[in-house]
Write a protein that holds these residues in place. Sequence first.
Motif, PDB file in Angstrom:
ATOM      1  N   GLY A   9      35.579  21.001  36.040  1.00 33.69           N
ATOM      2  CA  GLY A   9      36.051  22.375  36.165  1.00 33.69           C
ATOM      3  C   GLY A   9      37.430  22.554  36.756  1.00 33.69           C
ATOM      4  N   HIS A  19      37.957  30.244  50.587  1.00 28.50           N
ATOM      5  CA  HIS A  19      36.608  30.812  50.695  1.00 28.50           C
ATOM      6  C   HIS A  19      36.252  31.637  49.465  1.00 28.50           C
ATOM      7  CE1 HIS A  19      35.913  29.311  54.666  1.00 28.50           C
ATOM      8  NE2 HIS A  19      36.901  29.977  55.201  1.00 28.50           N
ATOM      9  N   HIS A  25      37.269  31.045  46.381  1.00 30.09           N
ATOM     10  CA  HIS A  25      36.904  30.072  45.340  1.00 30.09           C
ATOM     11  C   HIS A  25      35.466  29.592  45.535  1.00 30.09           C
ATOM     12  CE1 HIS A  25      40.897  30.248  44.000  1.00 30.09           C
ATOM     13  NE2 HIS A  25      41.380  29.110  44.440  1.00 30.09           N
ATOM     14  N   ILE A  26      35.119  29.303  46.795  1.00 27.30           N
ATOM     15  CA  ILE A  26      33.784  28.777  47.088  1.00 27.30           C
ATOM     16  C   ILE A  26      32.710  29.827  46.788  1.00 27.30           C
ATOM     17  CG2 ILE A  26      32.260  27.942  48.930  1.00 27.30           C
ATOM     18  CD1 ILE A  26      34.809  26.708  50.226  1.00 27.30           C
ATOM     19  N   LEU A  27      32.971  31.068  47.217  1.00 28.39           N
ATOM     20  CA  LEU A  27      31.992  32.136  47.002  1.00 28.39           C
ATOM     21  C   LEU A  27      31.782  32.429  45.516  1.00 28.39           C
ATOM     22  CD1 LEU A  27      33.006  34.671  49.819  1.00 28.39           C
ATOM     23  CD2 LEU A  27      30.890  33.346  49.703  1.00 28.39           C
ATOM     24  N   SER A  28      32.868  32.381  44.746  1.00 25.72           N
ATOM     25  CA  SER A  28      32.778  32.718  43.325  1.00 25.72           C
ATOM     26  C   SER A  28      32.307  31.541  42.478  1.00 25.72           C
ATOM     27  CB  SER A  28      34.133  33.212  42.809  1.00 25.72           C
ATOM     28  OG  SER A  28      35.102  32.176  42.895  1.00 25.72           O
ATOM     29  N   GLY A  29      32.425  30.335  43.029  1.00 26.76           N
ATOM     30  CA  GLY A  29      32.044  29.149  42.271  1.00 26.76           C
ATOM     31  C   GLY A  29      33.026  28.799  41.183  1.00 26.76           C
ATOM     32  N   ARG A  30      34.228  29.325  41.278  1.00 21.69           N
ATOM     33  CA  ARG A  30      35.258  29.064  40.259  1.00 21.69           C
ATOM     34  C   ARG A  30      36.626  29.366  40.871  1.00 21.69           C
ATOM     35  NH1 ARG A  30      33.004  34.136  39.085  1.00 21.69           N
ATOM     36  NH2 ARG A  30      34.532  35.846  39.016  1.00 21.69           N
ATOM     37  N   ARG A  31      37.673  29.121  40.118  1.00 19.77           N
ATOM     38  CA  ARG A  31      39.007  29.544  40.552  1.00 19.77           C
ATOM     39  C   ARG A  31      39.079  31.055  40.386  1.00 19.77           C
ATOM     40  NH1 ARG A  31      44.839  28.185  37.697  1.00 19.77           N
ATOM     41  NH2 ARG A  31      45.966  29.864  38.710  1.00 19.77           N
ATOM     42  N   GLU A  32      39.179  31.764  41.498  1.00 18.64           N
ATOM     43  CA  GLU A  32      39.223  33.225  41.465  1.00 18.64           C
ATOM     44  C   GLU A  32      40.213  33.707  42.526  1.00 18.64           C
ATOM     45  OE1 GLU A  32      39.480  36.342  40.404  1.00 18.64           O
ATOM     46  OE2 GLU A  32      37.530  35.933  39.460  1.00 18.64           O
ATOM     47  N   GLU A  51      30.789  39.380  51.566  1.00 20.24           N
ATOM     48  CA  GLU A  51      30.532  37.997  51.985  1.00 20.24           C
ATOM     49  C   GLU A  51      31.778  37.376  52.614  1.00 20.24           C
ATOM     50  OE1 GLU A  51      27.775  35.468  49.361  1.00 20.24           O
ATOM     51  OE2 GLU A  51      28.668  36.912  47.946  1.00 20.24           O
TER      52      GLU A  51
END
Length: 390
Positions: A14, A152, A154-161, A171
């Motif tokens: 990813g 954080h 990126h981690i929360l969204s589970g993707r590059r955001e 959150e």
Amino acid sequence: ARLESFVGGLWDIGIELGHAVRTLPQCIEEAAKDITVATSMLEARRLEGNRQAFEEFEKQIRAAIDPVRFFHAKRLEQQQRHEKYHDSPYSLEPNLKESPGGLRDLQVIRWIAKAMGLGITWAELAGRGLVTADEALQLRRVERFIQLTRIHLHILSGRREDRILFDFQGELAGIVVPHGPAHRRPSEVVMQRYYRNAKTVTQLNTIVLQNIASAVQPIDAAPVEVDENFQAIHDLLDAKDPALFERSPSAILDSFLLLQKHSELKGMTAATLRALWRARVRIDEKFRRDPANKQRFIDFLQQPRGIVHGLRRMNQYSILGRYIPAFGRIVGQMQHDLFHVYTVDQHILTVVRNLRRFTMLEFSHEYPLCSRLIANFERHWLLYVAALFH
């Protein structure tokens, strides 16, 4: 084949990777054609491989980049990027990388400084006199805050955001500002903190790039006197005495009034902006009670042009919130609804802008009744005050 396998593995997990295989002459050729490619190569870091070959690559890339051309190209690129986001860091779901006041605005400073051989750290820029020690500390703090917020996110969204979407704001608040006030929504607390950091970035970005511009192209034009305290240098308002605002805080309001009265002035010099920033704490209760300062502010609201632009400038440089404490408390305050597209302070300034449009003949077709009504009012400035407090 090994590189192909490596790149394929990154894609599989990813990670979006831009890649190319080029000879050194091809690198120089591509960098000359595209400022984005030149920037990427300027930022290159050796991970593995022949150290001598990489050092030769760095040497030739730096020699191939024209610092003056690079500076102007990156400033234009930043301006175009800001326009894409409506020149505002205050949208309710800001892009913390690309929006004005985002991470990219800090990176632009670093890229330009590196291309010009001025340093790559904030401490090195302070050593060159481009920022003060306090500003270097502020730059490190806001950069750290935005970087950690982005990680954080990126981690929360589970993707590059890079957009701080409504879905993640609550959150995110629990991680970034876990001990916010109980009477406010956590999402509002974290977003206010982000907006205020973004505002600091835009302030310091302006100051640093103006200082670098002076180093790139020293101004040899003689200053033009504006009044006893101010002069114009290359279409920018400049305080003759660097200690003017400390010695005479009322001159803070005078500076914004002069920008209204002199349409040829495009802003303030970096030295004046820095002095203004430092002296903002001199706007206290005594300053607000002074009848002369009250009259200065009314004069500002009575000018035929530049009122909204001036108010936005005053807000940007943290002057409006100091002069009107009630306004200061809502700077960067967001509201969770789809009606308020921007933060409360930006919403209020837009209301003032709409009132101003009612007074202008070229906009009379938009709301004819409002335009006819306001034409019969003698003191438009009272409506602007009402809008500020509405």
